[in-house]
Design a protein around this motif. Structure first.
Motif, PDB file in Angstrom:
ATOM      1  N   LYS A 194       0.970  -1.415  -0.402  1.00  0.00           N
ATOM      2  CA  LYS A 194       0.251  -0.160   0.122  1.00  0.00           C
ATOM      3  C   LYS A 194       1.468   1.123   0.150  1.00  0.00           C
ATOM      4  N   LEU A 195       1.968   0.975   1.135  1.00  0.00           N
ATOM      5  CA  LEU A 195       2.781   2.795   0.525  1.00  0.00           C
ATOM      6  C   LEU A 195       3.764   2.579  -0.313  1.00  0.00           C
ATOM      7  N   LYS A 196       3.817   1.768  -1.214  1.00  0.00           N
ATOM      8  CA  LYS A 196       4.090   1.591  -2.705  1.00  0.00           C
ATOM      9  C   LYS A 196       3.611   2.046  -3.719  1.00  0.00           C
ATOM     10  N   ALA A 197       2.015   1.842  -3.259  1.00  0.00           N
ATOM     11  CA  ALA A 197       1.306   2.359  -4.187  1.00  0.00           C
ATOM     12  C   ALA A 197       0.665   3.438  -4.189  1.00  0.00           C
ATOM     13  N   ARG A 198       1.142   4.051  -3.039  1.00  0.00           N
ATOM     14  CA  ARG A 198       0.905   5.461  -2.259  1.00  0.00           C
ATOM     15  C   ARG A 198       1.136   7.164  -2.446  1.00  0.00           C
ATOM     16  N   TYR A 199       2.635   6.522  -1.926  1.00  0.00           N
ATOM     17  CA  TYR A 199       3.897   6.980  -2.404  1.00  0.00           C
ATOM     18  C   TYR A 199       4.965   6.629  -2.936  1.00  0.00           C
ATOM     19  N   ASP A 200       5.981   7.477  -3.023  1.00  0.00           N
ATOM     20  CA  ASP A 200       7.350   7.423  -3.918  1.00  0.00           C
ATOM     21  C   ASP A 200       7.961   7.037  -2.281  1.00  0.00           C
ATOM     22  N   VAL A 201       8.321   6.195  -1.571  1.00  0.00           N
ATOM     23  CA  VAL A 201       8.679   5.361  -0.679  1.00  0.00           C
ATOM     24  C   VAL A 201      10.128   4.278  -0.658  1.00  0.00           C
ATOM     25  N   THR A 202      10.984   4.303   0.230  1.00  0.00           N
ATOM     26  CA  THR A 202      12.352   3.838   0.209  1.00  0.00           C
ATOM     27  C   THR A 202      11.927   2.821   1.270  1.00  0.00           C
ATOM     28  N   LEU A 203      11.869   1.947   1.177  1.00  0.00           N
ATOM     29  CA  LEU A 203      11.996   0.708   2.396  1.00  0.00           C
ATOM     30  C   LEU A 203      13.140   0.260   2.686  1.00  0.00           C
ATOM     31  N   ASN A 204      12.560  -0.760   3.494  1.00  0.00           N
ATOM     32  CA  ASN A 204      14.256  -1.178   4.258  1.00  0.00           C
ATOM     33  C   ASN A 204      13.897  -3.306   3.735  1.00  0.00           C
ATOM     34  N   VAL A 205      14.019  -2.622   2.735  1.00  0.00           N
ATOM     35  CA  VAL A 205      14.263  -4.424   2.536  1.00  0.00           C
ATOM     36  C   VAL A 205      14.793  -5.743   3.016  1.00  0.00           C
ATOM     37  N   ASP A 206      15.811  -4.986   4.036  1.00  0.00           N
ATOM     38  CA  ASP A 206      16.973  -5.971   4.130  1.00  0.00           C
ATOM     39  C   ASP A 206      17.045  -6.285   5.371  1.00  0.00           C
ATOM     40  N   ASP A 207      16.264  -4.797   5.783  1.00  0.00           N
ATOM     41  CA  ASP A 207      15.916  -4.984   8.221  1.00  0.00           C
ATOM     42  C   ASP A 207      17.087  -4.329   8.725  1.00  0.00           C
ATOM     43  N   ARG A 208      17.912  -3.991   8.005  1.00  0.00           N
ATOM     44  CA  ARG A 208      19.526  -3.886   8.727  1.00  0.00           C
ATOM     45  C   ARG A 208      18.658  -2.673   9.615  1.00  0.00           C
ATOM     46  N   PRO A 209      19.441  -2.891  10.593  1.00  0.00           N
ATOM     47  CA  PRO A 209      19.179  -1.370  11.647  1.00  0.00           C
ATOM     48  C   PRO A 209      20.088  -0.422  11.484  1.00  0.00           C
ATOM     49  N   LEU A 210      19.629   1.007  11.355  1.00  0.00           N
ATOM     50  CA  LEU A 210      20.141   2.013  10.297  1.00  0.00           C
ATOM     51  C   LEU A 210      20.792   2.866  11.426  1.00  0.00           C
ATOM     52  N   THR A 211      21.998   3.391  10.808  1.00  0.00           N
ATOM     53  CA  THR A 211      22.815   4.360  12.122  1.00  0.00           C
ATOM     54  C   THR A 211      22.078   5.684  12.117  1.00  0.00           C
ATOM     55  N   ALA A 212      22.749   6.694  12.899  1.00  0.00           N
ATOM     56  CA  ALA A 212      22.277   8.367  12.788  1.00  0.00           C
ATOM     57  C   ALA A 212      22.287   9.402  11.749  1.00  0.00           C
ATOM     58  N   ASP A 213      23.757   8.632  10.911  1.00  0.00           N
ATOM     59  CA  ASP A 213      23.798   9.397   9.867  1.00  0.00           C
ATOM     60  C   ASP A 213      22.955   9.497   8.774  1.00  0.00           C
ATOM     61  N   GLU A 214      21.961   7.640   8.150  1.00  0.00           N
ATOM     62  CA  GLU A 214      21.596   6.859   8.167  1.00  0.00           C
ATOM     63  C   GLU A 214      19.887   8.119   8.078  1.00  0.00           C
ATOM     64  N   PHE A 215      19.852   8.375   9.491  1.00  0.00           N
ATOM     65  CA  PHE A 215      18.241   9.224   9.621  1.00  0.00           C
ATOM     66  C   PHE A 215      18.347  10.733   9.398  1.00  0.00           C
ATOM     67  N   LYS A 216      19.715  11.373  10.187  1.00  0.00           N
ATOM     68  CA  LYS A 216      20.188  12.391   9.976  1.00  0.00           C
ATOM     69  C   LYS A 216      19.079  12.917   7.595  1.00  0.00           C
ATOM     70  N   HIS A 217      20.003  11.175   7.002  1.00  0.00           N
ATOM     71  CA  HIS A 217      20.399  11.152   5.745  1.00  0.00           C
ATOM     72  C   HIS A 217      18.547  11.750   4.763  1.00  0.00           C
ATOM     73  N   ALA A 218      18.248  11.189   5.934  1.00  0.00           N
ATOM     74  CA  ALA A 218      16.542  10.123   5.803  1.00  0.00           C
ATOM     75  C   ALA A 218      16.124  12.427   6.349  1.00  0.00           C
TER      76      ALA A 218
END
Ligand code: DGY
Length: 323
Positions: free
Chosen positions: A19-43
């Motif tokens: 549903k997210l893909k249909a409604r939004y330009d979404v970036t998913l975390n398909v590998d379910d990797r815990p993200l870093t603080a820098d990746e949150f800042k970038h987001a």
């Protein structure tokens, strides 16, 4: 018009991701990797909405990143103590959460831990697997009765009340609770629940103490050595709230010296790291933060985030706005 850009920090149930893909330009975390603080800042700098979850840390340092594009953190989870609310508030950053849909599943896990701790379930499982079981005998692994015992709840919100219903109507447990203001009369009548004047009174009187208060500064180490010392030597402590509500070192001391009978934990200080002192103890049952982990509940949580996002991007009132 281009679709809003939405960033999802961890893997979500597939039906919601579709549903997210249909409604939004979404970036998913398909590998379910815990993200870093820098990746949150970038987001935060590159997306209109970021959807974190309870294991992602958003302290002031992350939220204060320059050139932020994101205006809403649509959290997957009801607890939001992983987000620095003061900083978010100062920045007029909107935060939403997912209350209501995880009540029963989390109360089920609290009851699971209560039963595991009372009846030494995890210990028995370990014994059988290790092929150490010598056979039935009259004094083997004797444990605590649940039926008819007193359940003391610290905090008496949705999840605590759901647990109380299961405990009272299913196991004939007597319900006592502490919450600053009395609960609704209809709830009290249904559960024949008694309000205690203090947390100390619950700690002293209950056979099972279950924690249901939010995490954060105001409840940090609320259950400290002094509080644990008040418990009956036959009592059990259950925590499905947040790890830092309990002083883990104090709990380890208490369990080691057998000053209480047992504990059941679903949440930990600094999770997913679990204090090694807990791992060697037989009288503690440990689960990996499974409270809301049923397929239906996790899907419903995702749907709630979706509803919050949809409302935000349509400029409608947000169903679950925290700030
Ligand atoms: C929450 O939503 O806060 C829960 O801890 C997730 O199980």
């Amino acid at each position: 018009m281009s679709k809003p850009k939405v960033f999802i920090t961890r893997k979500w149930p597939s039906s919601v991701e579709e549903k997210l893909k249909a409604r939004y330009d979404v970036t998913l975390n398909v590998d379910d990797r815990p993200l870093t603080a820098d990746e949150f800042k970038h987001a935060l700098q590159n997306y209109d909405a970021v959807c974190p979850t309870v294991c992602d840390s958003f302290p002031a340092d992350v939220l204060n990143v320059e050139n932020k594009r994101c205006k809403i953190l649509a959290n997957f989870g009801v607890g939001y103590n992983h987000i620095d609310i003061e900083t978010a508030n100062a920045q007029n950053l909107i935060i939403t959460n997912t209350p209501g849909v995880l009540t029963e599943s989390t109360a089920d896990i609290a009851m699971t831990l209560l039963l595991m701790s009372a009846r030494r379930g995890a210990e028995g499982d370990r014994l059988v697997r290790a092929q150490q079981w010598q056979g039935w005998c009259p004094t083997h692994m004797m444990s605590s009765d649940v039926t008819g015992a007193t359940l003391g709840l610290i905090g008496f919100g949705r999840i605590a009340q759901a647990m109380a219903r299961k405990a009272h109507h299913g196991f004939g447990m007597k319900i006592i609770y502490f919450k600053p203001s009395p609960a609704d009369k209809s709830v009290i009548d249904d559960l024949q629940a008694t309000r205690c004047d203090s947390i100390e009174q619950v700690m002293q009187s209950a056979d099972f103490v279950s924690l249901h208060c939010p995490g954060g500064e105001s409840t940090h180490h609320l259950i400290n050595q002094q509080m644990l010392d008040l418990m009956k030597p036959t009592a059990h402590l259950i925590n499905t709230a947040r790890g830092d509500v309990v002083d883990t070192e104090a709990l380890i001391n208490t369990l080691k010296s057998k000053a209480i009978m047992g504990a059941g934990l679903d949440v930990y200080e600094g999770e997913p790291n679990v204090n090694k002192g807990l791992l060697d103890l037989e009288n503690v049952s440990l689960l990996p933060h499974l409270g809301s982990a049923t397929i239906a509940t996790r899907t419903a949580m995702g749907e709630k985030v979706l509803n919050n996002l949809d409302a935000y991007f349509k400029d409608q009132p947000l169903p679950d706005r925290v700030i």
